[in-house]
Write a protein that holds these residues in place. Structure first.
Motif, short mmCIF file in Angstrom:
data_model
loop_
_atom_site.label_atom_id
_atom_site.label_comp_id
_atom_site.label_asym_id
_atom_site.label_seq_id
_atom_site.Cartn_x
_atom_site.Cartn_y
_atom_site.Cartn_z
N LYS A 1 2.79 13.53 -11.52
CA LYS A 1 1.87 12.39 -11.37
C LYS A 1 2.47 11.27 -10.51
O LYS A 1 2.20 10.10 -10.72
CB LYS A 1 1.41 11.87 -12.72
N GLU A 2 3.29 11.66 -9.51
CA GLU A 2 3.91 10.70 -8.59
C GLU A 2 3.91 11.26 -7.19
O GLU A 2 4.04 12.47 -7.00
CB GLU A 2 5.37 10.43 -8.98
N CYS A 3 3.80 10.36 -6.22
CA CYS A 3 3.90 10.76 -4.81
C CYS A 3 4.17 9.53 -3.96
O CYS A 3 4.15 8.41 -4.45
CB CYS A 3 2.62 11.46 -4.34
N VAL A 4 4.41 9.78 -2.70
CA VAL A 4 4.48 8.71 -1.70
C VAL A 4 3.50 9.07 -0.61
O VAL A 4 3.41 10.22 -0.17
CB VAL A 4 5.92 8.58 -1.12
N ILE A 5 2.73 8.08 -0.19
CA ILE A 5 1.87 8.20 0.98
C ILE A 5 2.62 7.49 2.11
O ILE A 5 2.81 6.28 2.07
CB ILE A 5 0.49 7.55 0.78
N ALA A 6 3.08 8.26 3.08
CA ALA A 6 3.83 7.71 4.22
C ALA A 6 2.91 7.72 5.43
O ALA A 6 2.25 8.72 5.71
CB ALA A 6 5.07 8.56 4.48
N ALA B 1 13.03 6.37 -3.13
CA ALA B 1 12.02 5.37 -3.49
C ALA B 1 12.52 4.60 -4.71
O ALA B 1 13.46 5.03 -5.39
CB ALA B 1 10.70 6.06 -3.80
N GLU B 2 11.90 3.46 -5.00
CA GLU B 2 12.32 2.65 -6.16
C GLU B 2 11.57 2.98 -7.44
O GLU B 2 12.14 2.94 -8.51
CB GLU B 2 12.15 1.16 -5.85
N GLN B 3 10.27 3.26 -7.33
CA GLN B 3 9.44 3.40 -8.53
C GLN B 3 9.05 4.85 -8.86
O GLN B 3 8.61 5.12 -9.97
CB GLN B 3 8.15 2.58 -8.36
N VAL B 4 9.17 5.76 -7.90
CA VAL B 4 8.78 7.15 -8.11
C VAL B 4 9.89 8.07 -7.62
O VAL B 4 10.77 7.66 -6.86
CB VAL B 4 7.45 7.49 -7.38
N SER B 5 9.83 9.32 -8.05
CA SER B 5 10.88 10.28 -7.65
C SER B 5 10.63 10.88 -6.27
O SER B 5 11.56 11.35 -5.63
CB SER B 5 10.99 11.39 -8.69
N ALA B 6 9.39 10.88 -5.80
CA ALA B 6 9.08 11.41 -4.47
C ALA B 6 9.76 10.53 -3.41
O ALA B 6 9.88 9.31 -3.59
CB ALA B 6 7.57 11.42 -4.24
N CYS C 1 3.28 5.82 -5.20
CA CYS C 1 2.04 5.93 -5.98
C CYS C 1 2.24 6.71 -7.27
O CYS C 1 3.05 7.64 -7.34
CB CYS C 1 0.97 6.65 -5.16
N ARG C 2 1.41 6.34 -8.25
CA ARG C 2 1.31 7.09 -9.50
C ARG C 2 -0.14 7.49 -9.73
O ARG C 2 -1.05 6.70 -9.46
CB ARG C 2 1.79 6.24 -10.68
N VAL C 3 -0.34 8.70 -10.23
CA VAL C 3 -1.69 9.16 -10.56
C VAL C 3 -2.15 8.38 -11.79
O VAL C 3 -1.46 8.35 -12.81
CB VAL C 3 -1.69 10.68 -10.84
N VAL C 4 -3.33 7.75 -11.69
CA VAL C 4 -3.84 6.95 -12.80
C VAL C 4 -5.14 7.51 -13.38
O VAL C 4 -5.62 7.02 -14.40
CB VAL C 4 -4.04 5.46 -12.41
N LYS D 1 4.44 0.34 -5.36
CA LYS D 1 5.41 -0.32 -4.47
C LYS D 1 5.03 0.03 -3.05
O LYS D 1 4.68 1.18 -2.76
CB LYS D 1 6.83 0.17 -4.79
N ALA D 2 5.05 -0.94 -2.16
CA ALA D 2 4.69 -0.70 -0.76
C ALA D 2 5.81 -1.19 0.15
O ALA D 2 6.43 -2.22 -0.11
CB ALA D 2 3.38 -1.41 -0.42
N TRP D 3 6.03 -0.42 1.22
CA TRP D 3 7.08 -0.72 2.19
C TRP D 3 6.48 -0.73 3.59
O TRP D 3 5.62 0.08 3.91
CB TRP D 3 8.17 0.35 2.14
N ILE D 4 6.96 -1.64 4.42
CA ILE D 4 6.51 -1.72 5.82
C ILE D 4 7.73 -1.97 6.70
O ILE D 4 8.67 -2.65 6.28
CB ILE D 4 5.44 -2.84 5.99
N ASP D 5 7.72 -1.42 7.88
CA ASP D 5 8.81 -1.64 8.84
C ASP D 5 8.45 -2.86 9.69
O ASP D 5 7.56 -2.78 10.53
CB ASP D 5 8.98 -0.40 9.72
N PRO D 6 9.11 -4.00 9.48
CA PRO D 6 8.76 -5.21 10.23
C PRO D 6 9.06 -5.10 11.72
O PRO D 6 8.55 -5.88 12.51
CB PRO D 6 9.61 -6.30 9.58
N GLY D 7 9.86 -4.13 12.11
CA GLY D 7 10.18 -3.93 13.52
C GLY D 7 9.06 -3.21 14.27
O GLY D 7 9.18 -3.00 15.48
#
Length: 177
Positions: free
Chosen positions: A66-71, A105-110, A122-125, A142-148
């Motif tokens: 019930k975890e993933c990352v959308i990149a 990642a910080e919040q999920v294992s993916a 992301c977590r499945v809710v 949790k969301a991450w963005i590359d400021p560069g």
């Protein structure tokens, strides 16, 4: 007007950019898949839905953990994104074969994908639509963005190996808060 085959309807209303979905199985194996079928559902908390076919190797890990990352990749990664989508994680280490870099990642294992300009942990809710439609409802934790990379251009799948790259941004006055 001319009749359009129903099998081609999806090509007209693809909801957003092609993304990479990462998972990590309970056994610790990371995988990445290419995905186009997703949509935003809510602003706060940020909630989205995605369809992951039960035939996809990532389906079992996403359902189990019930975890993933959308990149979100920019157009410069288009060839790698297509390569990821043209092989199966059942028999291929897609991170290794496409030279994509998994990051912790910080919040999920993916894993996050270092080369992508944004990553959404992301977590499945909501699991109610998985059995019927393979539809996972995800909350971004949790969301991450590359400021560069201030103006990355994304790719959008329109079927049969064809993609559109976003281009010019136009603005109109908005009365929405």
């Amino acid at each position: 007007m001319k009749e359009l085959p129903l099998a081609d309807v999806y090509r007209l209303i693809e909801p957003g950019p092609v993304v990479l979905l990462t998972t990590r199985s309970r056994q610790g194996r990371a995988n990445v898949m290419t995905m186009s079928w997703h949509m935003m559902m809510e602003f706060t908390p940020p909630t989205l839905a995605c369809v992951v076919s039960s035939d996809d190797f990532s389906f079992a890990a996403l359902r189990e953990t019930k975890e993933c990352v959308i990149a979100i990749p920019a157009v410069e990664l288009a060839e790698k994104v297509v390569k990821v989508g043209n092989c199966s994680g059942r028999d291929t280490d897609k991170f290794a074969t496409t030279w994509l870099t998994p990051l912790r990642a910080e919040q999920v294992s993916a894993p996050l994908v270092a080369e992508c300009f944004a990553n959404l942990e992301c977590r499945v809710v909501d699991t109610r639509l998985i059995n019927r439609y393979n539809l996972f409802v995800l909350e971004v934790v949790k969301a991450w963005i590359d400021p560069g990379r201030p103006k990355p251009r994304t790719i959008h799948h329109i079927g049969n190996g064809a993609f559109i790259v976003d281009g010019e941004v136009i603005h109109f006055e908005s009365r929405m808060p």
